[in-house]
Design an enzyme around this catalytic site. Structure first.
Site, PDB file in Angstrom:
ATOM      1  N   TYR A 107       0.724  -1.062   0.088  1.00 37.69           N
ATOM      2  CA  TYR A 107       0.110   0.081  -0.105  1.00 37.69           C
ATOM      3  C   TYR A 107       0.793   1.250  -0.006  1.00 37.69           C
ATOM      4  CZ  TYR A 107      -4.529   2.465   0.865  1.00 37.69           C
ATOM      5  OH  TYR A 107      -5.572   3.200   0.739  1.00 37.69           O
ATOM      6  N   ASP A 131     -24.531 -18.327 -22.304  1.00 38.72           N
ATOM      7  CA  ASP A 131     -25.706 -18.835 -22.583  1.00 38.72           C
ATOM      8  C   ASP A 131     -25.935 -19.469 -23.983  1.00 38.72           C
ATOM      9  OD1 ASP A 131     -26.367 -18.962 -19.811  1.00 38.72           O
ATOM     10  OD2 ASP A 131     -27.249 -17.090 -19.957  1.00 38.72           O
ATOM     11  N   ASN A 144     -21.775 -26.918 -20.421  1.00 38.76           N
ATOM     12  CA  ASN A 144     -20.886 -25.832 -20.628  1.00 38.76           C
ATOM     13  C   ASN A 144     -19.571 -25.717 -20.175  1.00 38.76           C
ATOM     14  OD1 ASN A 144     -23.192 -25.098 -22.167  1.00 38.76           O
ATOM     15  ND2 ASN A 144     -23.337 -23.086 -21.562  1.00 38.76           N
ATOM     16  N   ALA A 147     -29.897 -19.549 -26.672  1.00 36.48           N
ATOM     17  CA  ALA A 147     -28.960 -20.725 -27.189  1.00 36.48           C
ATOM     18  C   ALA A 147     -29.233 -21.038 -28.719  1.00 36.48           C
ATOM     19  CB  ALA A 147     -29.155 -21.643 -25.987  1.00 36.48           C
ATOM     20  N   ALA A 202     -35.650 -21.095 -30.396  1.00 38.85           N
ATOM     21  CA  ALA A 202     -35.373 -19.701 -31.268  1.00 38.85           C
ATOM     22  C   ALA A 202     -34.843 -18.637 -30.137  1.00 38.85           C
ATOM     23  CB  ALA A 202     -36.154 -19.540 -32.171  1.00 38.85           C
ATOM     24  N   GLY A 203     -34.352 -19.227 -28.982  1.00 37.18           N
ATOM     25  CA  GLY A 203     -33.888 -17.990 -28.008  1.00 37.18           C
ATOM     26  C   GLY A 203     -32.469 -18.030 -28.061  1.00 37.18           C
ATOM     27  N   LYS A 229     -20.920 -19.953 -10.772  1.00 40.29           N
ATOM     28  CA  LYS A 229     -20.085 -19.715 -11.915  1.00 40.29           C
ATOM     29  C   LYS A 229     -18.668 -19.417 -11.812  1.00 40.29           C
ATOM     30  CE  LYS A 229     -20.912 -19.557 -16.856  1.00 40.29           C
ATOM     31  NZ  LYS A 229     -21.752 -20.441 -17.435  1.00 40.29           N
ATOM     32  N   ASN A 250     -33.711 -28.569 -19.364  1.00 42.15           N
ATOM     33  CA  ASN A 250     -33.432 -29.158 -18.170  1.00 42.15           C
ATOM     34  C   ASN A 250     -34.505 -28.865 -17.225  1.00 42.15           C
ATOM     35  OD1 ASN A 250     -31.200 -30.721 -17.794  1.00 42.15           O
ATOM     36  ND2 ASN A 250     -29.890 -29.243 -18.331  1.00 42.15           N
TER      37      ASN A 250
END
Length: 383
Positions: free
Chosen positions: A29, A152, A309, A188, A185-186, A84, A278
């Site tokens: 510091y 995602d 993933n 992912a 169709a999102g 995550k 899922n």
């Protein structure tokens, strides 16, 4: 619940230097810290060499699409973001910090991340609902000089493509001849479709709850409309069942139980079926197998061929950070998919073994090296 009550959080900050003397304090510091500050003032790139920025990723959410729980808010999404961060550290050696933003405004989220970008080597967007996630990512890529990666979308796409590459080897099918159906169709589904097109698939039909998507389909958002320019080039109309007739590949990122045995039986011989809803997939693997599917994958860990993933995003960020990449581009994502697929030898490869398991210690290292090399070749690397 017991784990979370006991631990009161799954991550913590750990000091990399000791502060156990006056000399140590003065180095870590004031006054010693002033010198690196002045160096960074002269050259902002020194922030990668003199601070932990080079290895730190922000995990950003607004809490609007958390797992299968939906819009539960930023605070309620924190356990997932902490999880995550644990995966980043355990599987890639990457330090990650959860940032849960109390806003659903695209502009506010973009501006928040933009203003904080100087503290990080990369940003992982997480659990942000479509179609807002597309615009947030696109705009952040334009205004930030660090990798912006919506896992995602792109993490899912990478691991799906890796599995499909090996499933093609098992079945002897050729990508240019395959009829592919992507249901959902999102974020992912669109990212999977884009990456498969980049890899060389030519015949892809996307479906939503209304059936096959065409330029005249109702209630499409701007990104879905854009996808009609490169998919369903024969402009077919009809239901999901119609789309699956004679299809070689089915990829589901949609809803539980919507695929029947009859629909699977109508597919081509040696069909490839990834049912990834899922916790309940579009069709259970035993039913799909009975109906004639040759290679079956799900998002679950209690069946073979889990599409997970965690096999890709830690290694992708590790590779991007190691070369101080400005972006995670298609070349890097394709390299990651190929590297994962190549981990399964010809001797190991079969209907129930198309992907490595999440705890395969080779994965992160192999993926990071492939991604770093692709970043260098494509011009995204800065060191």
């Amino acid at each position: 619940m017991k784990l979370h009550y006991e631990r009161k959080g799954k991550i913590e900050m750990v000091s990399r230097v000791k502060v156990d003397s006056r000399e140590a304090l003065s180095l870590a510091y004031t006054p010693g810290v002033a010198q690196p500050c002045l160096e960074i003032k002269k050259d902002l790139n020194k922030s990668y060499e003199l601070t932990r920025r080079w290895n730190t990723v922000a995990v950003v959410t607004d809490g609007t699409a958390v797992l299968g729980l939906g819009d539960i808010g930023p605070e309620a999404g924190m356990p997932v973001m902490e999880g995550k961060c644990v995966l980043f550290k355990e599987f890639g050696g990457v330090d990650a910090i959860p940032l849960c933003i109390r806003s659903k405004s695209v502009e506010e989220i973009i501006n928040t991340v933009r203003l904080l970008a100087g503290s990080f080597g990369g940003v992982n967007l997480e659990d942000i609902a479509a179609p807002r996630c597309f615009e947030i990512e696109q705009q952040l890529k334009k205004c930030c000089d660090i990798p912006i990666f919506h896992d995602d979308q792109h993490g899912t796409a990478v691991i799906v493509l890796a599995g499909i590459i090996n499933a093609l080897k098992v079945t002897g099918k050729e990508k240019k001849n395959c009829n592919v159906v992507v249901n959902g169709a999102g974020s992912a589904g669109i990212a999977i479709t884009k990456l498969m097109l980049a890899y060389g698939f030519e015949k892809i039909t996307m479906c939503d709850m209304n059936g096959m998507i065409t330029e005249n389909s109702p209630d499409l958002n701007w990104m879905q409309k854009k996808m009609t320019e490169v998919t369903n080039l024969e402009h077919r109309q009809g239901t999901l069942a119609d789309a699956m007739k004679n299809a070689d590949v089915f990829i589901g990122v949609s809803a539980p139980g919507i695929v029947t045995e009859e629909m699977v039986a109508s597919m081509s011989s040696d069909a490839i079926l990834f049912a990834m809803a899922n916790p309940v997939p579009e069709i259970m693997p035993d039913l799909a197998r009975r109906a004639g599917a040759r290679v079956i994958g799900t998002g679950r860990s209690d069946y073979p061929n889990q599409i997970n993933n965690v096999l890709c995003f830690p290694g992708i960020f590790r590779g991007a950070l190691d070369v101080r990449a400005s972006d995670i581009n298609d070349e890097m994502k394709l390299a990651a998919a190929l590297a994962i697929a190549d981990l399964i030898s010809d001797e190991e490869l079969n209907e129930n073994r198309i992907l490595p398991v999440p705890f395969d210690v080779r994965v992160s290292n192999v993926v990071s090296k492939a991604v770093a090399e692709a970043a260098r070749k494509s011009g995204a690397a800065r060191i």
